[in-house]
Design a protein around this motif. Structure first.
Motif, PDB file in Angstrom:
ATOM      1  N   GLN A 175      34.451  40.664   4.523  1.00  0.00           N
ATOM      2  CA  GLN A 175      35.671  41.339   4.055  1.00  0.00           C
ATOM      3  C   GLN A 175      35.945  42.557   4.929  1.00  0.00           C
ATOM      4  O   GLN A 175      35.021  43.194   5.415  1.00  0.00           O
ATOM      5  CB  GLN A 175      35.491  41.868   2.612  1.00  0.00           C
ATOM      6  N   GLN A 201      37.556  46.118   4.084  1.00  0.00           N
ATOM      7  CA  GLN A 201      37.905  46.872   2.880  1.00  0.00           C
ATOM      8  C   GLN A 201      38.594  48.169   3.271  1.00  0.00           C
ATOM      9  O   GLN A 201      38.038  48.965   4.020  1.00  0.00           O
ATOM     10  CB  GLN A 201      36.640  47.231   2.094  1.00  0.00           C
ATOM     11  N   LEU A 243      42.097  44.683   0.399  1.00  0.00           N
ATOM     12  CA  LEU A 243      41.064  43.867   1.038  1.00  0.00           C
ATOM     13  C   LEU A 243      41.699  42.773   1.859  1.00  0.00           C
ATOM     14  O   LEU A 243      42.756  42.243   1.496  1.00  0.00           O
ATOM     15  CB  LEU A 243      40.214  43.142  -0.003  1.00  0.00           C
ATOM     16  N   ALA A 285      39.975  39.217   2.825  1.00  0.00           N
ATOM     17  CA  ALA A 285      38.731  38.485   2.571  1.00  0.00           C
ATOM     18  C   ALA A 285      38.704  37.198   3.390  1.00  0.00           C
ATOM     19  O   ALA A 285      39.711  36.494   3.497  1.00  0.00           O
ATOM     20  CB  ALA A 285      38.600  38.174   1.088  1.00  0.00           C
ATOM     21  N   PRO A 325      36.229  37.618  -4.309  1.00  0.00           N
ATOM     22  CA  PRO A 325      36.763  38.988  -4.294  1.00  0.00           C
ATOM     23  C   PRO A 325      37.179  39.453  -5.706  1.00  0.00           C
ATOM     24  O   PRO A 325      37.086  40.639  -6.020  1.00  0.00           O
ATOM     25  CB  PRO A 325      37.986  38.893  -3.376  1.00  0.00           C
ATOM     26  N   CYS A 330      44.194  41.960  -2.790  1.00  0.00           N
ATOM     27  CA  CYS A 330      43.340  41.190  -1.878  1.00  0.00           C
ATOM     28  C   CYS A 330      44.158  40.097  -1.223  1.00  0.00           C
ATOM     29  O   CYS A 330      44.857  39.330  -1.899  1.00  0.00           O
ATOM     30  CB  CYS A 330      42.175  40.562  -2.645  1.00  0.00           C
ATOM     31  N   GLU A 348      30.386  44.377  -2.840  1.00  0.00           N
ATOM     32  CA  GLU A 348      31.478  44.864  -1.999  1.00  0.00           C
ATOM     33  C   GLU A 348      32.177  46.048  -2.675  1.00  0.00           C
ATOM     34  O   GLU A 348      32.451  47.072  -2.052  1.00  0.00           O
ATOM     35  CB  GLU A 348      32.498  43.736  -1.747  1.00  0.00           C
TER      36      GLU A 348
END
Ligand SMILES: Cc1cc2nc3c(=O)[nH]c(=O)nc-3n(C[C@H](O)[C@H](O)[C@H](O)COP(=O)(O)OP(=O)(O)OC[C@H]3O[C@@H](n4cnc5c(N)ncnc54)[C@H](O)[C@@H]3O)c2cc1C
Lengths: 271, 792
Positions: free
Chosen positions: B301, B303, B322, B324, B338, B358, B378
């Motif tokens: 990922q 972030q 995010l 992912a 996620p 995400c 995460e």
């Protein structure tokens, strides 16, 4: 993780091993198998025949011979690590053997296998280079000796020809200081960079994993032998050397490490 | 190290009972899938793509077919009628999620190195593997998509049939204006970008599957090294097109999973389809370097996390974006990973405004999926790293910033801005205990001393206070997340005529010690010897219902189901005893396997006698069914929220960049503690795995998309030699969500330890101006950061 098909013969003597090698163009000796078998499992090596010399006790010894110690090629790392003779006369070699891999590797792997394999990333080849050892090689045509400085030729390539067996390593006794610095990320790993220093009259410095063979840090050696400071000598550690880049380290970082480790090793060997 | 402890009032729970699984494992009596001796089984081997992205122009299997020992060689075209549908993804997180069709073998195009291209069946494993080398595949190579942000740009689309690399966008933004407002009014803001590298789960036992057709009746037994025999049965039935009534899935001893065996894999589908096609047993065991590319990866990922805080450093909003990495395809729960972290980016802090987005993209790499902690490591990483960044900005310590922001104890049960109800917690007490145990003052003094002395070995102290949601989960909550199954767990407890006890569970242990822990729960309730209790699991013929083992759910959900079933059995036994003694049930006491009449303890009726009565049924109360058995399917009312303070101390060699972890302390609160020995084992392994992400492990790819860390020589799983002795402590805040008051501990160590170590490294170097180092913090990375900072 499965090797290609191969034949297997266990040799009863060095002479028998030589005659089997001579009768084949790609038969290979196997000693501890800890370098050869991983290559075979990854199918990077596929010899048609393996000649097993692993149990030849005639080549398993450590003997005090006055000015040097003679080591049979089939002596296991573990035996080097624990040998009273080596601890007394060539302590760096038993120390380095104790830094190889993990206990399982040290109980199987042999000094002859490690040197014959000639991997620039291995510990023992660099140690015998710094020690200025002599290799004893036997073939159908007799025996010859090769100084360590001429033994390692290229990537996994040594002075040994097909039909030749490394039988003995003769190591001069060490009276002065020594140090071995192995830099790695996990205890059982190969060196990212390693440095061996032996002060036996003059100072010899060898490097692990700084090239396709074990190398001498000649510029550092010359500097220190001509009276330069440790710091100055260490800064020259990778002069004329073109180290590899891989997952663990770029060439630039290897050069930096070599200088740091040469400095630390020289300091320790001089203490 | 804690000494023997007992949860108050109990006899067995809380004891350090040795794991009953271990003698079998240590002596080799335990059997793993590859150990099973199945006469006549054909060995399967899979030819895998050696390129990351290519159209297949030709496959020539003729030479392979004529090799000795080879029975059959198949490609996608040969098998396309041998399955009922594509590989399953059970978590369509949004209605418009893009899920490209994914088959057990590549259909004209390969999308990652490791993608299956052809399958060989032979009389021996070596014959099968050798035959792979004789298959000729023509590839027309395409540029691989390897970078997440490049994938998002869609300039090179992997799956042309879906027209984009974006699988889905998932948002949790309860009140956008409030978040924007908080940022506009903030006295301090931080904006951080962290990379969660890809990880290779590396279970000690690789995957393996053996499918055995029954001699008659059309039934199949599937032995698989899986964490999810129940899910696997349902999914194999649907994917291969075999009636669920004809399938029995057994997970023999399983050597770890860490989420990587929470899946349905191509090889399982192939083995079943080919066993059906050839009417022969088919077996396959993964090779170690195959495991690196053909089993799912974890994390992956980018972030972006922003915090807004007031002048006191009190956080007013958190905003997370995010990207992912799904990898080449969606595996069983790939898109949901996620989301398992999506609700936890405020961590243990009372943050009123929340925004989470995400975007999940495809790449030409091995599919990702659950890996120990799944989503929660995460989230914890991002918030715990960002809190340290905020502390530096505000000019207070990492300890102080946390104390100012903790969810106050009086707010529990706590309604989070992300929409969860945290069950119970007392964060400050836990934190203070950890700080005391650690001796923070001496550490800080030592750290300063080294800086002042110009030492080349700097000290860093890193704090990570984690909370996670586990006990997955109330089925209705899972429904709201579009998860394809429920979160209940099944249990049966039966007391046999000889008074031995069978416990059947739907959990599927693969190293956790359920047999020990579950028997302790029953022994506690019934007061009978542990040796009288047998725990049966991981066989769908014996335990037909179950939701299996992942997400630290087994004790909180499965253990609770067992506890309730035991209570029901005991109630029934009590009714029998009352009937026999001719007293009212309320007049009976129960202890140590014996019912006695209150006030006249000589009038007694043992549980064993009740079991025999229930079996003979000669004299049961009117209307009572024979047999002493209860089955329960228990759906938890809420998640559980374990938490704890983890503190790491590192030494950084400023010349080489090497980081040594010199101390590690964890004070976990997992609610009531069933078996501290098992808890400590889970915490130890978990910490090691999280430290591995911080310092050692990374799935590294070259620019062509080859995994270059595909052996255990290059993929650096740490060993005990790289780790200090862990210092453990605990606080106990029972969970009100389940009758055992337990929370879950399987993932805690992994979730907490990665940010603790990274915060410690940054702490050691922050006086040089260093704020971040990417993971793993390899010596070279650390050296480069130090060189760049000191050159300034
Ligand atoms: C997990 C692991 C970790 C390791 N870590 C390290 C490490 O940290 N440092 C390190 O230095 N090494 C390491 N090694 C390698 C180990 O030291 C090997 O044992 C050694 O390099 C080879 O010795 P061997 O006896 O096993 O040789 P083999 O594998 O049997 O043979 C190696 C090669 O030498 C040839 N050969 C063997 N003996 C002779 C002989 N007498 N004459 C001529 N040719 C011969 C063989 O034909 C073959 O080509 C590791 C190995 C493993 C598996």
């Amino acid at each position: 993780m499965f090797p290609s098909t191969f034949d297997y013969v266990r040799a009863g003597s060095v002479a028998e091993a030589i005659s089997i090698l001579d009768g084949s163009d790609d038969a290979k000796l196997i000693a501890g198998g800890h370098s050869l078998l991983p290559l075979m499992k990854l199918r990077l090596a596929a010899p048609s025949t393996l000649v097993d010399i692993g149990r030849l006790s005639e080549l398993n010894y450590i003997e005090d011979r006055g000015d040097h110690v003679a080591i049979g090629a089939l002596t296991r790392h573990r035996d080097l690590e624990t040998s009273a003779v080596l601890k007394h006369s060539v302590p760096i070699l038993s120390h380095v053997a104790g830094e190889v891999g993990d206990p399982a590797v040290r109980h199987r792997g042999t000094i002859g296998g490690s040197i014959a394999h000639g991997d620039g990333a291995s510990d023992l080849p660099a140690a015998v280079l710094a020690l200025d050892a002599t290799m004893v090689v036997r073939s159908a045509s007799g025996e010859r000796t090769v100084p360590a400085a001429n033994f390692f030729k290229g990537f996994l390539e040594t002075d040994l020809g097909q039909g030749e067996v490394l039988t003995e390593i003769r190591v001069p006794k060490v009276s002065g200081g020594w140090a071995y610095k192995k830099f790695n990320r996990r205890a059982q790993d190969w060196a990212i960079v390693g440095v061996a220093v032996v002060r036996n009259g003059s100072t010899r410095i060898s490097l692990v994993n700084m090239g396709s063979t074990p190398l001498r840090a000649s510029a550092s050696e010359n500097a220190i032998n001509q009276g330069a400071s440790i710091e100055e000598a260490a800064n020259l550690a990778s002069e004329g050397i073109d180290p590899p880049s891989d997952l663990n380290a770029s060439a630039e970082y290897r050069r930096h490490l070599a200088s740091v480790l040469v400095r630390r090793a020289l300091q320790e060997a001089s203490a | 190290m804690t000494t023997t402890e007992t949860t108050s009032g109990s006899k067995v729970l809380g004891q350090r009972v040795l794991r009953r699984e271990d003698p079998k494992l240590l002596t080799g009596e335990a059997k793993f899938s590859d150990d099973l001796d199945i006469p006549g089984a054909l060995h399967m081997a899979v030819l895998r793509s050696t390129v990351a992205h290519a159209r297949i122009t030709s496959i020539d299997t003729s030479a392979a077919k004529s090799r000795p020992g080879v029975v059959a060689v198949y490609t996608y075209d040969d098998l396309k009628d041998d399955w009922a549908g594509p590989m399953p993804c059970a978590w369509p997180v949004t209605a418009d999620m893009k899920n490209p069709a994914h088959f057990p073998l590549a259909n004209g195009k390969v999308n990652y190195v490791g993608d299956g291209v052809a399958v060989v069946l032979a009389h021996s494993k070596t014959a099968a593997v050798d035959a792979l080398e004789a298959i000729e595949v023509g590839y027309e190579e395409l540029d691989p998509v390897l970078d997440l942000e490049e994938s998002l740009a869609d300039s090179n689309v992997i799956h042309s049939e879906i027209g984009t690399n974006l699988s889905y966008t998932w948002e949790l933004i309860p009140n956008k204006e409030a978040v924007d407002d908080a940022f506009a009014k903030a006295a301090y803001t931080v904006s951080e970008r962290y990379i969660q590298q890809r990880l290779v789960p590396s279970a000690m036992e690789p995957r393996a599957v053996v499918v055995v057709p029954a001699p008659f009746g059309g039934d199949y037994t599937v032995y698989s090294a899986t964490q999810v025999p129940h899910i696997l049965k349902v999914m194999l039935a649907l994917t291969v097109g075999v009636s669920e009534t004809k399938l029995r899935v057994v997970a023999p001893s399983v050597g770890g999973g860490f989420g990587s065996k929470l899946n349905v894999y191509a090889e399982e589908v192939l083995a079943l389809a080919l066993a059906r096609k050839l009417r022969r047993p088919v077996r396959w065991t993964e090779e170690r370097s195959e495991n690196a590319v053909a089993t799912i990866h974890g994390r992956g990922q980018i972030q972006n996390i922003e915090l807004a805080a007031d002048a006191d450093g009190k956080v007013t909003a958190v905003r997370v974006n995010l990207v992912a990495d799904m990898g080449a395809y969606l595996q069983l729960v790939t898109p949901g990973i996620p989301l398992l972290g999506a609700f936890l980016y405020h961590g243990v802090y009372d943050i009123p405004n929340y925004s989470f987005t995400c975007r999940s993209v495809f790449t030409n790499k091995t599919p990702t999926d659950a890996y120990r902690g799944a989503g929660r490591p995460e989230a914890t990483y991002a918030i715990e790293r960002a809190m340290d960044a905020l502390a530096r900005k505000v000019g207070v310590s990492a300890v102080e910033i946390r104390k100012r922001n903790f969810i106050p104890t009086e707010k529990f049960p706590y309604n989070s801005a992300a929409g969860l109800v945290f069950d119970s917690g007392d964060y400050l007490t836990n934190f203070n205990k950890a700080l005391d145990m650690m001796g923070m003052d001496e550490l800080l003094a030592e750290k300063k001393l080294r800086i002042d002395a110009g030492s080349r070995k700097l000290l860093g102290i890193g704090i990570s206070f984690f909370v996670e949601m586990c006990g997955l989960a109330p089925s209705r909550v899972l429904a709201s997340l579009n998860y394809g199954a429920g979160g209940w767990e099944a249990a049966t407890v039966r007391i046999l005529p000889t008074s031995k006890i069978q416990v059947v569970t739907g959990t599927a242990p693969h190293g956790q010690g359920h047999e020990t822990a579950w028997s302790m729960i029953v022994a506690e309730k019934l007061g009978v010897p542990l040796a009288d209790i047998e725990v049966l699991h991981s066989d769908t013929a014996i335990a037909p219902y179950g939701m299996d083992t992942y997400g630290s759910r087994s004790l909180a959900v499965g253990g609770s189901a067992i506890h309730i079933a035991t209570e029901r059995v005991l109630d029934k036994a009590k009714a029998i005893a009352a009937h026999q003694l001719e007293v009212a049930e309320e007049d009976l006491d129960y202890a140590e396997g014996v019912f006695t009449v209150k006030g006249s303890p000589d009038r007694a009726f043992p549980l064993a006698a009740a079991a025999l009565e229930a079996f003979t049924a000669h004299n049961l109360p009117d209307g009572m069914e024979p047999n002493l058995e209860a089955s329960v399917s228990w759906d938890p009312p809420n998640f559980t929220f374990p938490y704890g303070s983890h503190i790491a101390v590192v030494e950084v060699d400023t010349e080489t960049g090497k980081v040594d972890l010199v101390r590690y302390q964890a004070v976990d609160d997992c609610g009531n503690r069933v078996n501290p020995l098992i808890i400590e084992g889970q915490v130890h392994g978990g910490i090691a795995q999280g430290v591995a992400q911080a310092l050692f492990e990374e799935a590294s790819y070259d620019s062509a998309g080859n995994l270059i860390s595909a052996t255990l020589a290059d993929y650096l799983v740490p060993s005990a030699a790289e780790l200090p002795s862990f210092e453990l402590g605990e606080t106990v805040t029972p969970s009100p969500t389940n009758p055992l008051g337990v929370k879950g501990i399987g993932e805690a160590g992994t979730i907490a330890s990665t940010p603790a170590v990274m915060n410690a490294i940054v702490d050691a170097l922050s006086h040089l101006g260093i704020e971040n180092i990417e993971m793993p913090a390899s010596p070279e990375r650390v050296w480069r950061a130090i060189s760049a900072a000191t050159r300034k």
